[in-house]
Design a protein around this motif. Structure first.
Motif, short mmCIF file in Angstrom:
data_model
loop_
_atom_site.label_atom_id
_atom_site.label_comp_id
_atom_site.label_asym_id
_atom_site.label_seq_id
_atom_site.Cartn_x
_atom_site.Cartn_y
_atom_site.Cartn_z
N TRP A 168 0.87 -1.18 0.00
CA TRP A 168 0.00 0.00 0.00
C TRP A 168 0.90 1.22 0.00
N GLY A 178 -5.74 -2.58 -5.94
CA GLY A 178 -6.91 -1.95 -5.35
C GLY A 178 -7.59 -2.82 -4.31
N SER A 179 -8.53 -2.20 -3.63
CA SER A 179 -9.37 -2.87 -2.65
C SER A 179 -10.80 -2.46 -2.97
N LEU A 224 -13.14 -0.95 -5.30
CA LEU A 224 -12.91 -0.02 -6.40
C LEU A 224 -11.99 1.12 -5.98
N LYS A 225 -11.36 0.99 -4.83
CA LYS A 225 -10.50 2.06 -4.31
C LYS A 225 -9.03 1.69 -4.46
N ASP A 226 -8.19 2.71 -4.62
CA ASP A 226 -6.73 2.57 -4.66
C ASP A 226 -6.26 1.64 -5.78
N LEU A 227 -6.95 1.69 -6.91
CA LEU A 227 -6.53 0.93 -8.08
C LEU A 227 -5.31 1.59 -8.73
N HIS A 271 -4.13 2.78 -12.00
CA HIS A 271 -4.88 3.07 -13.22
C HIS A 271 -4.07 2.91 -14.49
N GLN A 313 -1.14 9.59 -10.81
CA GLN A 313 -2.51 9.54 -10.32
C GLN A 313 -2.59 10.14 -8.92
N ASP A 334 -4.85 9.18 -6.55
CA ASP A 334 -5.20 8.16 -5.54
C ASP A 334 -3.97 7.38 -5.09
N TRP A 335 -4.00 6.92 -3.87
CA TRP A 335 -3.00 5.98 -3.40
C TRP A 335 -3.16 4.68 -4.18
#
Length: 467
Positions: free
Chosen positions: A352, A380-381, A383-386, A388, A445, A447-448
């Motif tokens: 992570w 990801g987890s 739909l989060k932290d994918l 991209h 990106q 997002d993490w």
């Protein structure tokens, strides 16, 4: 005064007489219950078998809390030598479909011959319908003749007379009477099954009759058990599935207590709830759940009234993977202790990291050059932290720079799409042995990013010929 004393004496004598008669009749009833034997069922071709009981537990050593039950041995023979693992399955007649045979096929087909020699599967045919038992037993004998002969499979039954009342029970949680009867009998089935398995193996695994197994689940469990031993922490239950009463493993020394625990509180709550309490009273504070899961629920229809049931374990994987030995490097900063190697190692950990920039990487450097046949990357987890925008590369010629290792040259294998990458037959395009696998970020990106799993399948590369 004398008349009053005389009346009191008469009353006392009558009370003593009544109490004595009650004690005698009650003792006779208990003795009759302890000495009773099951009626013969000639159509079942069954016979009484002796229970192989372990003396490791103080419960059985001292004959405390006697569990009065006698078993009919329907097929197979009790082992004369303790195995590493005993596996218990209780099965009843279902209104729709039947999964027992496919469950047994999965157990044996997903195990090597060495693994099968180290385990015994015990099936309790727990339905009181004689015709169903005879039909099921016939199918088992036909399909698993070799396993029965080699002592890898045993089939048993407990006559109804050994069950306490299963109707007219307390309606805890406002359950319907039929539901209370079903779950209470299930607790008793498991209690009898577990009691029988005490001493058959060093460890005991509880399964249901509608599951599928991951390949080599036995060896995977064994490695987890050995891993747990090194931690020297108290445990009563190791869990290899998050669902119900599937994939729960116990030490055989605890089985006499577990059997009596289920028997004692059989009408109070469902078995999986009871087992949570058993774990706590055995001083295990936290759940020890291993991922990926080794067992998947396959039944479409429940054994209770044939209700539709789509329950699935999201963490199940058909083949428990073991990546080759490697070192993992990344220039992406990890959050807390979620280091890059956790995406590569077996287990429930993951990498992570903070929001990546273009050109960031996570690079796996193999200990030995490896011919890669398949690659799977999951990020990801939910739909989060994918991740991209990124690509997957294979590299050759290991180099070292600033204490980090990488490869001198890389070839692009493919792009990560929607946070995932899957490719089989990689060796058809990249047939030579690779020294590195790299995930290269191709766009910044906000997002993490979580890299859950990196898995590869391999084949042995041919050693260079010596002149």
């Amino acid at each position: 005064m004398r008349l009053l004393l005389k009346k009191k004496s008469i009353v006392l004598a009558v009370l003593l007489l009544v109490g004595g008669l009650y004690f005698i009749s009650h003792s006779n009833f208990l003795m009759a219950g302890l000495s009773r034997s099951p009626e013969a069922h000639p159509n079942e071709l069954s016979w009484q078998g002796e229970l192989l009981v372990s003396k490791e537990s103080w419960v059985d050593r001292g004959q405390y809390l006697p569990l009065n039950v006698s078993y009919q041995l329907l097929a197979g023979a009790p082992a004369t030598q303790q195995r590493y693992l005993s596996i218990g399955i209780s099965s009843v007649q279902r209104k729709k479909d039947s999964y027992l045979i496919s469950t047994l096929q999965s157990l044996f087909s997903r195990s090597s011959s060495t693994e099968r020699d180290s385990m015994v599967v015990v099936v309790l045919l727990a339905d009181f319908d004689t015709s169903w038992r005879v039909a099921t037993l016939t199918e088992i004998k036909t399909t698993f003749a070799l396993e029965l002969e080699q002592g890898q499979l045993v089939v048993i039954h407990v006559p109804q007379e050994f069950y306490p009342p299963i109707t007219g029970l307390k309606r805890n949680y406002n359950d319907a009477p039929e539901r209370v009867t079903f779950r209470s009998k299930q607790n008793l089935d498991y209690a009898f099954l577990i009691h029988y398995c005490a001493g058959l193996g060093q460890f005991y695994l509880q399964l249901e009759d509608d599951i599928a197994c991951a390949k080599n689940f036995f060896s995977s469990m064994k490695s987890r058990i050995e891993e747990q031993k090194t931690k020297k922490t108290t445990w009563a239950t190791l869990e290899f599935s998050s669902l119900g009463y599937i994939g729960k493993l116990y030490k055989s020394a605890h089985l006499p207590l577990l059997a009596r625990f289920l028997f004692l509180f059989y009408q109070e709550m469902p078995c999986d709830w009871l087992l949570t309490h058993f774990k706590l009273v055995m001083t295990q504070k936290e759940t020890i759940l291993f991922k990926p899961s080794l067992f998947q629920h396959m039944g479409t229809f429940s054994s209770f009234k044939g209700l539709h049931n789509k329950l699935k374990d999201k963490d199940f994987e058909d083949s428990f993977y073991t990546n080759p030995l490697a070192e993992v490097y990344s220039d992406m900063s990890p959050y807390q202790k979620n280091y890059p190697n956790l995406a590569w190692d077996a287990g429930e950990g993951y990498f992570w990291g903070y929001a990546p920039h273009k050109g960031n990487h996570l690079t796996v450097v193999f200990k030995d050059p490896t011919v890669v046949t398949g690659i799977s990357v999951e990020t990801g987890s939910g739909l989060k932290d994918l991740l991209h925008s990124a690509q997957v590369d294979l590299g050759h010629d290991v180099v070292t720079a600033n204490k980090d290792k990488s490869c001198k040259e890389f070839q692009k294998v493919g792009a990560i799409e929607n946070g995932k990458f899957e490719m089989e037959g990689v060796d058809k395009k990249y047939s030579s042995a690779s020294s590195c696998l790299r995930i290269l970020v191709t766009a910044e990106q906000k997002d993490w990013v979580i890299i859950q799993k990196i898995r590869i399948t391999t084949k042995k590369s041919e050693a260079p010929r010596q002149e």
